[in-house]
Design a protein around this motif. Structure first.
Motif, PDB file in Angstrom:
ATOM      1  N   LEU A 104      -3.039  -2.863  -7.981  1.00  0.00           N
ATOM      2  CA  LEU A 104      -3.937  -1.745  -8.242  1.00  0.00           C
ATOM      3  C   LEU A 104      -4.345  -1.062  -6.934  1.00  0.00           C
ATOM      4  O   LEU A 104      -4.369   0.170  -6.847  1.00  0.00           O
ATOM      5  N   ALA A 105      -4.629  -1.846  -5.914  1.00  0.00           N
ATOM      6  CA  ALA A 105      -4.963  -1.274  -4.606  1.00  0.00           C
ATOM      7  C   ALA A 105      -3.796  -0.456  -4.069  1.00  0.00           C
ATOM      8  O   ALA A 105      -3.988   0.637  -3.524  1.00  0.00           O
ATOM      9  N   SER A 106      -2.582  -0.958  -4.243  1.00  0.00           N
ATOM     10  CA  SER A 106      -1.384  -0.229  -3.792  1.00  0.00           C
ATOM     11  C   SER A 106      -1.229   1.082  -4.551  1.00  0.00           C
ATOM     12  O   SER A 106      -0.897   2.116  -3.960  1.00  0.00           O
ATOM     13  N   LEU A 107      -1.468   1.041  -5.856  1.00  0.00           N
ATOM     14  CA  LEU A 107      -1.373   2.254  -6.674  1.00  0.00           C
ATOM     15  C   LEU A 107      -2.410   3.288  -6.235  1.00  0.00           C
ATOM     16  O   LEU A 107      -2.081   4.458  -6.028  1.00  0.00           O
ATOM     17  N   LEU A 108      -3.651   2.869  -6.057  1.00  0.00           N
ATOM     18  CA  LEU A 108      -4.714   3.782  -5.622  1.00  0.00           C
ATOM     19  C   LEU A 108      -4.428   4.339  -4.224  1.00  0.00           C
ATOM     20  O   LEU A 108      -4.668   5.519  -3.963  1.00  0.00           O
ATOM     21  N   ILE A 143      -1.779   7.020  -4.597  1.00  0.00           N
ATOM     22  CA  ILE A 143      -2.395   8.250  -5.132  1.00  0.00           C
ATOM     23  C   ILE A 143      -3.171   8.951  -4.035  1.00  0.00           C
ATOM     24  O   ILE A 143      -3.076  10.172  -3.868  1.00  0.00           O
ATOM     25  N   ASN A 144      -3.944   8.186  -3.271  1.00  0.00           N
ATOM     26  CA  ASN A 144      -4.720   8.742  -2.153  1.00  0.00           C
ATOM     27  C   ASN A 144      -3.818   9.521  -1.198  1.00  0.00           C
ATOM     28  O   ASN A 144      -4.122  10.650  -0.803  1.00  0.00           O
ATOM     29  N   GLU A 145      -2.708   8.900  -0.807  1.00  0.00           N
ATOM     30  CA  GLU A 145      -1.808   9.536   0.157  1.00  0.00           C
ATOM     31  C   GLU A 145      -1.112  10.760  -0.436  1.00  0.00           C
ATOM     32  O   GLU A 145      -0.975  11.783   0.235  1.00  0.00           O
ATOM     33  N   ILE A 146      -0.663  10.679  -1.685  1.00  0.00           N
ATOM     34  CA  ILE A 146       0.024  11.808  -2.318  1.00  0.00           C
ATOM     35  C   ILE A 146      -0.914  13.001  -2.447  1.00  0.00           C
ATOM     36  O   ILE A 146      -0.566  14.128  -2.083  1.00  0.00           O
ATOM     37  N   VAL A 147      -2.130  12.761  -2.954  1.00  0.00           N
ATOM     38  CA  VAL A 147      -3.095  13.851  -3.132  1.00  0.00           C
ATOM     39  C   VAL A 147      -3.452  14.461  -1.783  1.00  0.00           C
ATOM     40  O   VAL A 147      -3.497  15.681  -1.631  1.00  0.00           O
ATOM     41  N   ILE A 202      -2.815  18.427  -1.146  1.00  0.00           N
ATOM     42  CA  ILE A 202      -3.937  19.378  -1.126  1.00  0.00           C
ATOM     43  C   ILE A 202      -4.982  19.099  -0.050  1.00  0.00           C
ATOM     44  O   ILE A 202      -5.977  19.814   0.038  1.00  0.00           O
ATOM     45  N   GLY A 203      -4.787  18.065   0.729  1.00  0.00           N
ATOM     46  CA  GLY A 203      -5.712  17.785   1.824  1.00  0.00           C
ATOM     47  C   GLY A 203      -7.029  17.170   1.397  1.00  0.00           C
ATOM     48  O   GLY A 203      -8.004  17.217   2.133  1.00  0.00           O
ATOM     49  N   TYR A 204      -7.078  16.605   0.211  1.00  0.00           N
ATOM     50  CA  TYR A 204      -8.293  15.983  -0.306  1.00  0.00           C
ATOM     51  C   TYR A 204      -8.037  14.498  -0.530  1.00  0.00           C
ATOM     52  O   TYR A 204      -6.973  14.123  -0.993  1.00  0.00           O
ATOM     53  N   ALA A 254     -11.587   6.219  -0.879  1.00  0.00           N
ATOM     54  CA  ALA A 254     -11.980   6.006   0.515  1.00  0.00           C
ATOM     55  C   ALA A 254     -10.851   6.416   1.455  1.00  0.00           C
ATOM     56  O   ALA A 254      -9.689   6.068   1.220  1.00  0.00           O
ATOM     57  N   PRO A 255     -11.167   7.152   2.533  1.00  0.00           N
ATOM     58  CA  PRO A 255     -10.121   7.588   3.472  1.00  0.00           C
ATOM     59  C   PRO A 255      -9.336   6.434   4.091  1.00  0.00           C
ATOM     60  O   PRO A 255      -8.187   6.587   4.457  1.00  0.00           O
ATOM     61  N   SER A 256      -9.960   5.277   4.197  1.00  0.00           N
ATOM     62  CA  SER A 256      -9.267   4.137   4.800  1.00  0.00           C
ATOM     63  C   SER A 256      -8.329   3.435   3.822  1.00  0.00           C
ATOM     64  O   SER A 256      -7.608   2.519   4.221  1.00  0.00           O
ATOM     65  N   LEU A 257      -8.315   3.850   2.560  1.00  0.00           N
ATOM     66  CA  LEU A 257      -7.437   3.227   1.570  1.00  0.00           C
ATOM     67  C   LEU A 257      -6.048   3.870   1.655  1.00  0.00           C
ATOM     68  O   LEU A 257      -5.795   4.927   1.106  1.00  0.00           O
ATOM     69  N   THR A 258      -5.174   3.220   2.408  1.00  0.00           N
ATOM     70  CA  THR A 258      -3.798   3.688   2.563  1.00  0.00           C
ATOM     71  C   THR A 258      -2.856   2.549   2.206  1.00  0.00           C
ATOM     72  O   THR A 258      -3.279   1.390   2.118  1.00  0.00           O
ATOM     73  N   LYS A 259      -1.581   2.883   2.045  1.00  0.00           N
ATOM     74  CA  LYS A 259      -0.609   1.826   1.757  1.00  0.00           C
ATOM     75  C   LYS A 259      -0.547   0.824   2.914  1.00  0.00           C
ATOM     76  O   LYS A 259      -0.422  -0.371   2.692  1.00  0.00           O
ATOM     77  N   LEU A 260      -0.676   1.324   4.129  1.00  0.00           N
ATOM     78  CA  LEU A 260      -0.659   0.443   5.293  1.00  0.00           C
ATOM     79  C   LEU A 260      -1.866  -0.503   5.275  1.00  0.00           C
ATOM     80  O   LEU A 260      -1.715  -1.697   5.519  1.00  0.00           O
ATOM     81  N   SER A 261      -3.055   0.015   4.984  1.00  0.00           N
ATOM     82  CA  SER A 261      -4.235  -0.856   4.992  1.00  0.00           C
ATOM     83  C   SER A 261      -4.132  -1.939   3.922  1.00  0.00           C
ATOM     84  O   SER A 261      -4.539  -3.083   4.148  1.00  0.00           O
TER      85      SER A 261
END
Length: 157
Positions: A70-74, A77-81, A85-87, A91-98
């Motif tokens: 679920l964290a990977s999915l979110l 989504i965070n990175e794609i969005v 669109i730059g939004y 949380a900004p720190s939620l990335t696939k790398l983190s």
């Protein structure tokens, strides 16, 4: 690794950069040594897993526990969005790398340094972290006092 242990490792290596024999190569010459705290530490342990009550040792609430998938999915989504669109919806720190980093153990073996140059950590890892956290919290509280004093002086003026 504690600063004192890092300095100790450098000093151990420096002692072994000169040779007592004329044609002998110094034992540490041209070598790389892992100077570590001496034990494996998980990323998530360092950045929040060692919680006392409702806070990590850094003074922040630990993140809510969710399954890795679920964290990977979110994070995806965070990175794609963000890329579209730059939004950042989460949380900004939620990335696939983190997310990936929280699932790894980073540990480097210091046995060569122990064997060849006599290195061993001066402080256990947890004790070194406790020292850093104590200093971090002391500085945080000092900064808050200064901020309050500045606000009070601004209000008076």
């Amino acid at each position: 690794i504690a600063v004192h242990s890092a300095v100790h490792g450098h000093l151990c290596a420096a002692k072994h950069l000169s040779s007592s024999q004329r044609n002998e190569t110094p034992i540490a010459a041209g070598k790389t040594y892992n100077i570590t705290g001496g034990r494996p530490v998980m990323y998530k342990e360092f950045f929040g897993g060692l919680c006392t009550g409702s806070e990590s040792f850094w003074g922040h609430r630990p993140p809510k526990k969710i399954p890795v998938w679920l964290a990977s999915l979110l994070a995806s989504i965070n990175e794609i969005v963000y890329n579209r669109i730059g939004y950042v919806p989460f949380a900004p720190s939620l990335t696939k790398l983190s997310v990936d980093l929280t699932q790894r153990t980073y540990w480097f073996n210091n046995s060569l340094a122990a064997k060849e140059i006599g290195y061993s950590p001066l402080k256990p890892w947890r004790s070194a972290v406790d020292d850093v956290v104590t200093e971090y919290r002391r500085r945080q509280s000092s900064e808050e006092v200064v901020e309050r004093q500045n606000e009070e002086s601004d209000a008076i003026a």
